[in-house]
Design a protein around this motif. Structure first.
Motif, PDB file in Angstrom:
ATOM      1  N   GLU A 242      30.955  28.271  27.861  1.00  0.00           N
ATOM      2  CA  GLU A 242      30.899  28.331  26.401  1.00  0.00           C
ATOM      3  C   GLU A 242      29.461  28.280  25.896  1.00  0.00           C
ATOM      4  O   GLU A 242      29.067  29.040  25.018  1.00  0.00           O
ATOM      5  N   LYS A 243      28.660  27.390  26.497  1.00  0.00           N
ATOM      6  CA  LYS A 243      27.269  27.229  26.060  1.00  0.00           C
ATOM      7  C   LYS A 243      26.492  28.527  26.196  1.00  0.00           C
ATOM      8  O   LYS A 243      25.687  28.879  25.330  1.00  0.00           O
TER       9      LYS A 243
ATOM     10  N   LYS B 157      16.316  40.651  25.755  1.00  0.00           N
ATOM     11  CA  LYS B 157      16.444  39.284  26.259  1.00  0.00           C
ATOM     12  C   LYS B 157      17.659  39.233  27.174  1.00  0.00           C
ATOM     13  O   LYS B 157      18.745  39.683  26.802  1.00  0.00           O
ATOM     14  N   THR B 158      17.448  38.683  28.375  1.00  0.00           N
ATOM     15  CA  THR B 158      18.509  38.669  29.379  1.00  0.00           C
ATOM     16  C   THR B 158      19.004  37.256  29.633  1.00  0.00           C
ATOM     17  O   THR B 158      18.213  36.363  29.901  1.00  0.00           O
ATOM     18  N   TYR B 159      20.302  37.065  29.537  1.00  0.00           N
ATOM     19  CA  TYR B 159      20.926  35.776  29.865  1.00  0.00           C
ATOM     20  C   TYR B 159      21.746  35.985  31.141  1.00  0.00           C
ATOM     21  O   TYR B 159      22.062  37.108  31.508  1.00  0.00           O
ATOM     22  N   GLY B 160      22.176  34.878  31.767  1.00  0.00           N
ATOM     23  CA  GLY B 160      23.174  34.990  32.834  1.00  0.00           C
ATOM     24  C   GLY B 160      22.613  35.316  34.194  1.00  0.00           C
ATOM     25  O   GLY B 160      21.505  34.918  34.533  1.00  0.00           O
TER      26      GLY B 160
ATOM     27  N   PHE C 187      28.035  22.633  37.669  1.00  0.00           N
ATOM     28  CA  PHE C 187      28.365  22.827  36.258  1.00  0.00           C
ATOM     29  C   PHE C 187      29.550  21.966  35.879  1.00  0.00           C
ATOM     30  O   PHE C 187      30.458  21.759  36.679  1.00  0.00           O
ATOM     31  N   LYS C 188      29.533  21.516  34.638  1.00  0.00           N
ATOM     32  CA  LYS C 188      30.714  20.862  34.100  1.00  0.00           C
ATOM     33  C   LYS C 188      31.688  21.963  33.688  1.00  0.00           C
ATOM     34  O   LYS C 188      31.280  22.962  33.074  1.00  0.00           O
TER      35      LYS C 188
ATOM     36  N   SER D 162      23.263  31.678  18.337  1.00  0.00           N
ATOM     37  CA  SER D 162      22.076  31.002  17.798  1.00  0.00           C
ATOM     38  C   SER D 162      20.896  31.975  17.771  1.00  0.00           C
ATOM     39  O   SER D 162      20.110  31.971  16.824  1.00  0.00           O
ATOM     40  N   ASP D 163      20.799  32.836  18.776  1.00  0.00           N
ATOM     41  CA  ASP D 163      19.711  33.832  18.763  1.00  0.00           C
ATOM     42  C   ASP D 163      19.888  34.833  17.624  1.00  0.00           C
ATOM     43  O   ASP D 163      18.916  35.228  16.976  1.00  0.00           O
TER      44      ASP D 163
END
Ligand code: SAH
Ligand code: SF4
Ligand code: F3S
Length: 441
Positions: free
Chosen positions: A59-60, A15-18, A338-339, A67-68
């Motif tokens: 952070e999110k 699984k790839t994030y980012g 983004f915030k 969570s994963d």
């Protein structure tokens, strides 16, 4: 158990994030594990190894990992031989801490050490977040000569020396390193031989790429012109660029090189000089606007996109209005906003934060303006003819989905077409995130 079962290939779920660099890295890790007998699976429940390639930028993004991992706990309890690995920028930032927080994790491997992943897997686990002296790309197995999808990524530069006050990348990816010309050319030729027609050159500061080529030191524009000479390579893109590295030879490549697509992602972050200074971006709003003028003079139809951070420490209403002002002056084809998220270890981490509700309201206002500009840009494409590279069949019979020269997704009715065809399309309509068109006569 039969012999067949014991010798069966093992299954790897990634699984790839980012960012796109992680997409590229996941592909390289899959190839490295392929040499160990692992094949990719889309089904996590079915995997012998689950690899989470993570992002630490906000952070999110980083919390998604936990969570994963929480969701993986029951699977690991059911099948203790399941190997769980964490790669990417959270691996780099948190290292062994990840295993302390989540003991189900067997291995942790940073973005510069993943050529060592196969050895770690063989050993059953471990933690490696070094920045080794050896070039990881040279230590990865050569990919098998399999066909590839028509559009591919190619990392040419990694790391960042710019140290923007909000950003973790210089810490997670390390110092700026450019890959040598000969290796980039060889990888590009190999991709083209395997069916690739469009290459997106990747780097955290891709336009800061430089290297020794024929005749001496090359800049990024020269690299692009050289890649453009590869027969069968039809389109070149690059991301992500820093405004201060937009050299003349790159702007000239946009003027003269037809294979270089008319699209540029050029993050600016803010339109306020005070905030740009506090962010350590090292340019003013005016300098960014003049740069955009020069790029548009070279390539008038170019679509510009950007990134923004709202609610950076110290941002006032006036600073926010300056950002909206800059957006109105440029007219972006699309932009991410983004915030601000304070990241441990970065210079801005301890600075007093803008009130969260105020930052939310500013984000909404900025996003509304950007959405409006995106819509206007897409509607401006209607009636025009442009190149589209088909990447996959659509859901409707005879339909193809591809990317336009300007990187919009385009749905086209083209029953005789194949994935990989580069065709001329006339745009008929624009919807929220895509265009529809028909084959030009
Ligand atoms: N190298 C690119 C950006 C990489 S990070 C550049 O220099 O522009 C991608 C985007 O994430 C950044 O452009 C920025 O808008 C956003 N970002 C980075 N750190 C952030 C933080 N701490 N909080 C919110 N957004 C952030
Ligand atoms: Fe981060 Fe700035 Fe480097 Fe981009 S240029 S990766 S925002 S430090
Ligand atoms: Fe995220 Fe690392 Fe890319 S922090 S944005 S995955 S470089």
């Amino acid at each position: 158990m039969t012999d067949q079962a014991t010798t069966a290939t093992k299954k790897l779920f990634i699984k790839t994030y980012g960012c796109q660099m992680n997409v590229y890295d996941s592909q390289r890790m899959a190839e490295a594990m392929g040499a160990e007998g692992y094949v990719l699976t889309e089904n996590q429940a079915d995997a012998d190894m689950v690899l989470l390639n993570t992002c630490h930028i906000r952070e999110k993004a980083a919390e998604k990992l936990y969570s994963d991992l929480g969701r993986l706990k029951p699977l690991k309890a059911e099948r203790p031989d399941l190997k769980i690995g964490v790669a990417g920028c959270v691996a780099q930032a948190e290292g062994a801490e990840i295993q302390r927080r989540m003991p189900i994790v067997d291995l942790v491997v940073g973005p510069q050490a993943y050529h060592r992943l196969p050895a770690m897997a063989r050993a059953g686990g471990g933690v490696d977040t070094e920045f080794p002296a050896e070039d990881k790309f040279e230590h990865l197995p050569k990919p098998a000569a399999t066909r590839r999808a028509p559009a591919a990524f190619l990392t040419v530069q990694e790391g960042c020396d710019k140290f923007c006050a909000f950003c973790v990348v210089p810490y997670t990816r390390g110092a700026e390193v450019s890959r040598p010309v000969s290796r980039i050319m060889a990888e590009a030729r190999d991709l083209v031989a395997r069916g690739v027609r469009e290459i997106t050159l990747l780097g955290q500061n891709v336009n800061g790429w430089h290297g020794e080529g024929q005749g001496g030191e090359w800049g990024f524009g020269r690299l692009i012109r050289n890649l453009a000479e590869i027969d069968g390579l039809e389109r070149i893109r690059y991301t992500t660029s820093h405004p201060n590295d937009m050299a003349d030879d790159l702007i000239e490549a946009h003027r003269h090189e037809p294979k270089l697509m008319p699209y540029l992602h050029l993050p600016v972050q803010s339109g306020s000089d005070r905030i740009l200074k506090a962010m350590n971006r090292k340019h003013t709003a005016e300098q960014y606007l003049r740069l955009i003028d020069r790029i548009r003079e070279a390539r008038p139809d170019i679509v510009l996109t950007s990134d923004f951070i709202v609610g950076f420490p110290g941002e006032t209403d006036q600073d926010h209005r300056d950002t909206l002002d800059l957006v109105r002056k440029v007219g972006f084809g699309m932009a991410y906003s983004f915030k601000y998220s304070p990241r441990p270890g970065t210079p801005a981490y301890d600075r007093p934060e803008v009130d969260s509700a105020v930052a939310d309201a500013r984000l909404q206002e900025l996003q509304a303006l950007l959405t409006h500009q995106q819509k206007a840009t897409q509607e401006g494409m209607v009636g025009r003819e442009m190149g589209v590279l088909f990447e996959k069949p659509g859901r409707l019979p005879g339909q193809m989905i591809g990317k336009s020269d300007y990187l919009h997704a385009v749905f086209v009715d083209a029953p005789d077409a194949q994935v990989g065809d580069l065709v001329r399309v006339r745009i008929r309509a624009s919807s929220s995130n895509s265009l529809a068109g028909e084959l030009a006569a």
